[in-house]
Motif scaffolding. Structure first.
Motif, PDB file in Angstrom:
ATOM      1  N   LYS A   1       2.093  -3.712  -6.577  1.00  0.00           N
ATOM      2  CA  LYS A   1       1.174  -2.582  -6.419  1.00  0.00           C
ATOM      3  C   LYS A   1       0.710  -2.430  -4.973  1.00  0.00           C
ATOM      4  O   LYS A   1       0.241  -1.370  -4.581  1.00  0.00           O
ATOM      5  N   ILE A   2       0.862  -3.485  -4.175  1.00  0.00           N
ATOM      6  CA  ILE A   2       0.398  -3.451  -2.790  1.00  0.00           C
ATOM      7  C   ILE A   2       1.428  -2.786  -1.879  1.00  0.00           C
ATOM      8  O   ILE A   2       1.124  -1.857  -1.149  1.00  0.00           O
ATOM      9  N   CYS A   3       2.673  -3.273  -1.928  1.00  0.00           N
ATOM     10  CA  CYS A   3       3.670  -2.797  -0.963  1.00  0.00           C
ATOM     11  C   CYS A   3       4.870  -2.092  -1.594  1.00  0.00           C
ATOM     12  O   CYS A   3       5.674  -1.495  -0.889  1.00  0.00           O
ATOM     13  N   GLY A   4       5.021  -2.161  -2.922  1.00  0.00           N
ATOM     14  CA  GLY A   4       6.128  -1.470  -3.577  1.00  0.00           C
ATOM     15  C   GLY A   4       7.391  -2.302  -3.741  1.00  0.00           C
ATOM     16  O   GLY A   4       8.403  -1.806  -4.222  1.00  0.00           O
ATOM     17  N   TYR A   5       7.349  -3.583  -3.367  1.00  0.00           N
ATOM     18  CA  TYR A   5       8.515  -4.442  -3.530  1.00  0.00           C
ATOM     19  C   TYR A   5       8.879  -4.536  -5.018  1.00  0.00           C
ATOM     20  O   TYR A   5       8.006  -4.641  -5.871  1.00  0.00           O
ATOM     21  N   ILE A   6      10.178  -4.508  -5.312  1.00  0.00           N
ATOM     22  CA  ILE A   6      10.642  -4.581  -6.697  1.00  0.00           C
ATOM     23  C   ILE A   6      11.286  -5.938  -6.959  1.00  0.00           C
ATOM     24  O   ILE A   6      12.214  -6.342  -6.259  1.00  0.00           O
TER      25      ILE A   6
ATOM     26  N   ASP B   1       4.238 -18.352 -10.421  1.00  0.00           N
ATOM     27  CA  ASP B   1       3.907 -18.704  -9.035  1.00  0.00           C
ATOM     28  C   ASP B   1       4.606 -17.807  -8.015  1.00  0.00           C
ATOM     29  O   ASP B   1       4.637 -18.117  -6.830  1.00  0.00           O
ATOM     30  N   TYR B   2       5.120 -16.660  -8.472  1.00  0.00           N
ATOM     31  CA  TYR B   2       5.875 -15.779  -7.580  1.00  0.00           C
ATOM     32  C   TYR B   2       4.961 -15.166  -6.524  1.00  0.00           C
ATOM     33  O   TYR B   2       3.846 -14.736  -6.813  1.00  0.00           O
ATOM     34  N   ILE B   3       5.457 -15.126  -5.301  1.00  0.00           N
ATOM     35  CA  ILE B   3       4.748 -14.519  -4.169  1.00  0.00           C
ATOM     36  C   ILE B   3       5.644 -13.415  -3.607  1.00  0.00           C
ATOM     37  O   ILE B   3       6.824 -13.643  -3.340  1.00  0.00           O
ATOM     38  N   CYS B   4       5.085 -12.235  -3.414  1.00  0.00           N
ATOM     39  CA  CYS B   4       5.851 -11.111  -2.870  1.00  0.00           C
ATOM     40  C   CYS B   4       6.369 -11.484  -1.472  1.00  0.00           C
ATOM     41  O   CYS B   4       5.588 -11.894  -0.607  1.00  0.00           O
ATOM     42  N   PRO B   5       7.673 -11.325  -1.234  1.00  0.00           N
ATOM     43  CA  PRO B   5       8.216 -11.677   0.073  1.00  0.00           C
ATOM     44  C   PRO B   5       7.782 -10.731   1.200  1.00  0.00           C
ATOM     45  O   PRO B   5       7.877 -11.082   2.374  1.00  0.00           O
ATOM     46  N   LEU B   6       7.286  -9.547   0.853  1.00  0.00           N
ATOM     47  CA  LEU B   6       6.861  -8.600   1.893  1.00  0.00           C
ATOM     48  C   LEU B   6       5.388  -8.738   2.254  1.00  0.00           C
ATOM     49  O   LEU B   6       5.038  -8.891   3.416  1.00  0.00           O
ATOM     50  N   CYS B   7       4.518  -8.655   1.244  1.00  0.00           N
ATOM     51  CA  CYS B   7       3.080  -8.634   1.547  1.00  0.00           C
ATOM     52  C   CYS B   7       2.357  -9.925   1.195  1.00  0.00           C
ATOM     53  O   CYS B   7       1.168 -10.038   1.439  1.00  0.00           O
ATOM     54  N   LYS B   8       3.081 -10.871   0.597  1.00  0.00           N
ATOM     55  CA  LYS B   8       2.554 -12.204   0.284  1.00  0.00           C
ATOM     56  C   LYS B   8       1.490 -12.217  -0.808  1.00  0.00           C
ATOM     57  O   LYS B   8       0.721 -13.162  -0.925  1.00  0.00           O
TER      58      LYS B   8
END
Length: 150
Positions: A118-123, A132-139
């Motif tokens: 919801k923050i950066c749109g990463y799919i 424990d997943y962390i978005c690779p773009l916005c962390k």
């Protein structure tokens, strides 16, 4: 930012104008200053407190000095006084709604199964999102992901 502000007792706040592109959010919002020089190749301007501020994409900035710090367990609150303020342009200020509707890229979820940040749109494509997943773009963590609904 929290750590540096607590150590130095000063900060600058940039008021983004509606001209700010998504790349400004990627550079200054989705990266940590601990691992990245956010101002590299950007030629910042400096306020009277010696801290940088953006040379473009803002309509104003404020320099603040911390007067009090309040520990709120998971967060900290800085109570500050304004030491300098400048109006840089007459362009409209970017609101969160404007950002959501006009700047933030819309993720292309068509035909995809998984979760979208919801923050950066990463799919993230997959049936389940690891706890424990962390978005690779916005962390951001799993709390900021939602299932793709097609």
């Amino acid at each position: 930012s929290h750590h540096v502000i607590k150590q130095t007792g000063k900060l600058n706040v940039n008021c983004l104008s509606i001209e700010a592109p998504f790349s400004i959010f990627e550079r200054f919002g989705f990266q940590s200053g601990r691992t990245t020089d956010k101002f590299i190749d950007f030629n910042p301007l400096y306020s009277d407190n010696g801290l940088p501020f953006l040379p473009r994409y803002i309509n104003a900035f404020m320099s603040l000095e911390v007067e009090k710090y309040v520990d709120l367990d998971t967060h900290g609150m800085f109570i500050c006084k304004v030491t300098e303020a400048r109006v840089m342009s007459d362009k409209d200020t970017m609101s969160y709604t404007y950002y959501q509707e006009n700047v933030k890229p819309k993720p292309n979820t068509e035909g995809k199964k998984g979760f979208v940040c919801k923050i950066c749109g990463y799919i993230y494509e997959g049936d389940t999102l690891p706890d424990d997943y962390i978005c690779p773009l916005c962390k951001h963590g799993v709390v900021d992901f939602e299932p793709i609904e097609n």
